[in-house]
Design a protein around this motif. Structure first.
Motif, PDB file in Angstrom:
ATOM      1  N   ASP A   1       0.845  -1.193   0.000  1.00 13.22           N
ATOM      2  CA  ASP A   1       0.000   0.000   0.000  1.00 13.22           C
ATOM      3  C   ASP A   1       0.883   1.247   0.000  1.00 13.22           C
ATOM      4  O   ASP A   1       2.110   1.174   0.140  1.00 13.22           O
ATOM      5  N   ARG A   2       0.264   2.391  -0.158  1.00 12.72           N
ATOM      6  CA  ARG A   2       1.014   3.643  -0.290  1.00 12.72           C
ATOM      7  C   ARG A   2       1.905   3.937   0.930  1.00 12.72           C
ATOM      8  O   ARG A   2       3.089   4.274   0.741  1.00 12.72           O
ATOM      9  N   PRO A   3       1.394   3.833   2.163  1.00 11.89           N
ATOM     10  CA  PRO A   3       2.277   4.115   3.310  1.00 11.89           C
ATOM     11  C   PRO A   3       3.514   3.218   3.351  1.00 11.89           C
ATOM     12  O   PRO A   3       4.607   3.672   3.716  1.00 11.89           O
ATOM     13  N   THR A   4       3.347   1.953   2.978  1.00 10.84           N
ATOM     14  CA  THR A   4       4.491   1.039   2.974  1.00 10.84           C
ATOM     15  C   THR A   4       5.504   1.442   1.912  1.00 10.84           C
ATOM     16  O   THR A   4       6.716   1.431   2.150  1.00 10.84           O
ATOM     17  N   ARG A   5       5.018   1.802   0.735  1.00 14.22           N
ATOM     18  CA  ARG A   5       5.922   2.251  -0.325  1.00 14.22           C
ATOM     19  C   ARG A   5       6.685   3.501   0.097  1.00 14.22           C
ATOM     20  O   ARG A   5       7.888   3.623  -0.155  1.00 14.22           O
ATOM     21  N   ILE A   6       5.988   4.430   0.737  1.00 11.53           N
ATOM     22  CA  ILE A   6       6.643   5.654   1.200  1.00 11.53           C
ATOM     23  C   ILE A   6       7.690   5.331   2.253  1.00 11.53           C
ATOM     24  O   ILE A   6       8.808   5.877   2.240  1.00 11.53           O
ATOM     25  N   ALA A   7       7.372   4.417   3.157  1.00 13.22           N
ATOM     26  CA  ALA A   7       8.323   4.044   4.210  1.00 13.22           C
ATOM     27  C   ALA A   7       9.583   3.414   3.618  1.00 13.22           C
ATOM     28  O   ALA A   7      10.704   3.723   4.039  1.00 13.22           O
ATOM     29  N   GLU A   8       9.420   2.534   2.632  1.00 11.36           N
ATOM     30  CA  GLU A   8      10.575   1.877   2.018  1.00 11.36           C
ATOM     31  C   GLU A   8      11.413   2.863   1.214  1.00 11.36           C
ATOM     32  O   GLU A   8      12.646   2.827   1.258  1.00 11.36           O
ATOM     33  N   ALA A   9      10.755   3.743   0.492  1.00 16.90           N
ATOM     34  CA  ALA A   9      11.492   4.760  -0.270  1.00 16.90           C
ATOM     35  C   ALA A   9      12.235   5.696   0.674  1.00 16.90           C
ATOM     36  O   ALA A   9      13.351   6.145   0.371  1.00 16.90           O
ATOM     37  N   THR A  10      11.644   5.979   1.821  1.00 18.36           N
ATOM     38  CA  THR A  10      12.297   6.847   2.799  1.00 18.36           C
ATOM     39  C   THR A  10      13.550   6.187   3.353  1.00 18.36           C
ATOM     40  O   THR A  10      14.570   6.862   3.576  1.00 18.36           O
ATOM     41  N   ARG A  11      13.535   4.874   3.561  1.00 21.03           N
ATOM     42  CA  ARG A  11      14.723   4.169   4.033  1.00 21.03           C
ATOM     43  C   ARG A  11      15.856   4.301   3.021  1.00 21.03           C
ATOM     44  O   ARG A  11      17.020   4.543   3.389  1.00 21.03           O
ATOM     45  N   LEU A  12      15.533   4.150   1.741  1.00 18.75           N
ATOM     46  CA  LEU A  12      16.546   4.324   0.697  1.00 18.75           C
ATOM     47  C   LEU A  12      17.049   5.764   0.677  1.00 18.75           C
ATOM     48  O   LEU A  12      18.261   6.020   0.573  1.00 18.75           O
ATOM     49  N   ALA A  13      16.134   6.713   0.783  1.00 21.36           N
ATOM     50  CA  ALA A  13      16.523   8.124   0.763  1.00 21.36           C
ATOM     51  C   ALA A  13      17.446   8.470   1.926  1.00 21.36           C
ATOM     52  O   ALA A  13      18.409   9.226   1.769  1.00 21.36           O
ATOM     53  N   MET A  14      17.167   7.927   3.092  1.00 20.89           N
ATOM     54  CA  MET A  14      17.997   8.217   4.260  1.00 20.89           C
ATOM     55  C   MET A  14      19.372   7.571   4.142  1.00 20.89           C
ATOM     56  O   MET A  14      20.370   8.108   4.646  1.00 20.89           O
ATOM     57  N   MET A  15      19.454   6.424   3.466  1.00 24.07           N
ATOM     58  CA  MET A  15      20.761   5.814   3.212  1.00 24.07           C
ATOM     59  C   MET A  15      21.592   6.703   2.306  1.00 24.07           C
ATOM     60  O   MET A  15      22.775   6.963   2.568  1.00 24.07           O
ATOM     61  N   LEU A  16      20.977   7.193   1.227  1.00 22.57           N
ATOM     62  CA  LEU A  16      21.686   8.081   0.304  1.00 22.57           C
ATOM     63  C   LEU A  16      22.096   9.373   1.004  1.00 22.57           C
ATOM     64  O   LEU A  16      23.201   9.888   0.789  1.00 22.57           O
ATOM     65  N   LYS A  17      21.229   9.895   1.841  1.00 18.63           N
ATOM     66  CA  LYS A  17      21.546  11.116   2.580  1.00 18.63           C
ATOM     67  C   LYS A  17      22.730  10.890   3.511  1.00 18.63           C
ATOM     68  O   LYS A  17      23.619  11.749   3.631  1.00 18.63           O
ATOM     69  N   ALA A  18      22.762   9.731   4.180  1.00 22.40           N
ATOM     70  CA  ALA A  18      23.875   9.427   5.079  1.00 22.40           C
ATOM     71  C   ALA A  18      25.192   9.372   4.316  1.00 22.40           C
ATOM     72  O   ALA A  18      26.215   9.889   4.784  1.00 22.40           O
ATOM     73  N   LEU A  19      25.183   8.752   3.147  1.00 24.01           N
ATOM     74  CA  LEU A  19      26.389   8.708   2.323  1.00 24.01           C
ATOM     75  C   LEU A  19      26.774  10.105   1.845  1.00 24.01           C
ATOM     76  O   LEU A  19      27.950  10.479   1.857  1.00 24.01           O
TER      77      LEU A  19
END
Length: 261
Positions: A78-96
C-alpha cells in the motif's frame, strides 16, 4: 563489523573499504543492504580514525539497482508502505552524501537506477572504461525519484532530463561528460587509479576535509527533508498509475510493455 550483504575493512592508514557483496544478485539494493549501508556509514562518520572511504562491489556489476524481491513487495504494497521503504533508501543516500569523509567509488560493470544514485553521492568516482550506466526506471513506467536530488546535484538539470526520460543505457565516457564519473581508466588500471585518488585525499587535514565537503554541499543544490519527502510522494503517485502496473507486470512476465513496439 560483520554484515550479510556488505563487507567493511579498514587498513592501517584509516582507509575504509565498503564492498557491496551480493554478487549473485548483481549487488541489487535489498532492504537488508539498505539497512546495512546506513549502519556502516553511521559508524564510519563518527570514527575519527577514518580518513577516507572506498565504495566498491564484488562480482560482475557495481549495482544493478533495486532488488527484484524488494520490487515485487513494492508492487503489492500500500502507499504508506511504499513511502516508508522509499524513505529508508533516501535516508541511506543522505547518510552517504553527508559522510564527513572523502568517499571514492570504484565502479565496474553495470550501475543502473539506485546504482547511479550511489555514485552520485560520492566525491570521486573512478570507472572502468567498460562500465555502463542507466536511469532505467521509465522503462517500467516508474521515475528515478528517490535518487533524483543527488543526480541533479551531480549533473545539473539539463544533462539529467534526457537520461531521466529515455532510460537509455550509456557508457563511461558519456557518464564522465555528464558529471557522474571523475576519471575513466582501463579495467586493469582501476585499482591503481582508486589508490591515487585516496592518496590525494590523505594529504588534507581530516577535519578540514570534512568541513570543506560540508561547505561545498551548503553552496550547491539544497537537499532538504522537504525536497526528499516531495520526491518520495512523486514516486508513490507514480506507483499507483496504470503505466507502472503495466510496466512492472511486463518486466516480471518477461514481455514488452504495451507502449514498447
Amino acid at each position: 563489523m560483520t554484515f550479510d550483504t556488505i563487507r567493511c575493512a579498514i587498513d592501517q592508514r584509516g582507509v575504509a573499504r565498503v564492498t557491496l557483496a551480493r554478487s549473485e544478485k548483481h549487488n541489487a539494493l535489498s532492504a537488508t543492504m539498505i539497512g546495512e549501508l546506513t549502519a556502516v556509514v553511521g559508524r564510519l562518520a563518527t570514527d575519527a580514525s577514518i580518513r577516507a572511504v572506498i565504495l566498491d562491489a564484488e562480482g560482475k556489476s557495481f549495482c544493478a539497482g533495486g532488488d527484484l524481491d524488494w520490487m515485487r513487495q513494492q508492487f503489492s504494497a500500500d502507499r504508506p508502505t511504499r513511502i516508508a521503504e522509499a524513505t529508508r533508501l533516501a535516508m541511506m543516500l543522505k547518510a552517504l552524501n553527508d559522510l564527513p569523509k572523502p568517499l571514492i567509488a570504484r565502479v565496474h560493470g553495470n550501475a543502473f537506477g539506485g546504482g547511479v544514485g550511489l555514485i552520485s553521492v560520492c566525491d570521486t568516482v573512478i570507472a572502468a572504461s567498460g562500465a555502463q550506466f542507466g536511469l532505467t526506471e521509465t522503462r517500467l513506467g516508474l521515475i528515478p525519484a528517490t535518487i533524483s536530488p543527488y543526480v541533479i546535484a551531480r549533473t545539473g538539470e539539463a544533462r539529467a532530463r534526457p537520461l531521466f526520460m529515455s532510460a537509455r543505457v550509456f557508457g563511461a565516457e558519456e557518464a564522465k561528460v555528464a558529471g557522474f564519473v571523475t576519471t575513466v581508466v582501463d579495467g586493469t588500471m582501476l585499482d591503481g587509479a582508486v589508490e591515487a585518488a585516496v592518496t590525494a585525499y590523505l594529504v588534507a587535514a581530516p577535519g578540514a576535509a570534512g568541513r570543506a565537503k560540508r561547505l561545498a554541499r551548503s553552496l550547491g543544490l539544497p537537499i532538504t527533508d522537504a525536497v526528499i519527502a516531495a520526491t518520495i510522494e512523486q514516486l508513490a503517485d507514480t506507483w499507483e498509475t496504470d503505466e507502472a502496473r503495466e510496466g512492472v507486470s511486463a518486466f516480471f512476465e518477461r514481455r514488452n510493455p504495451s507502449w514498447r513496439q
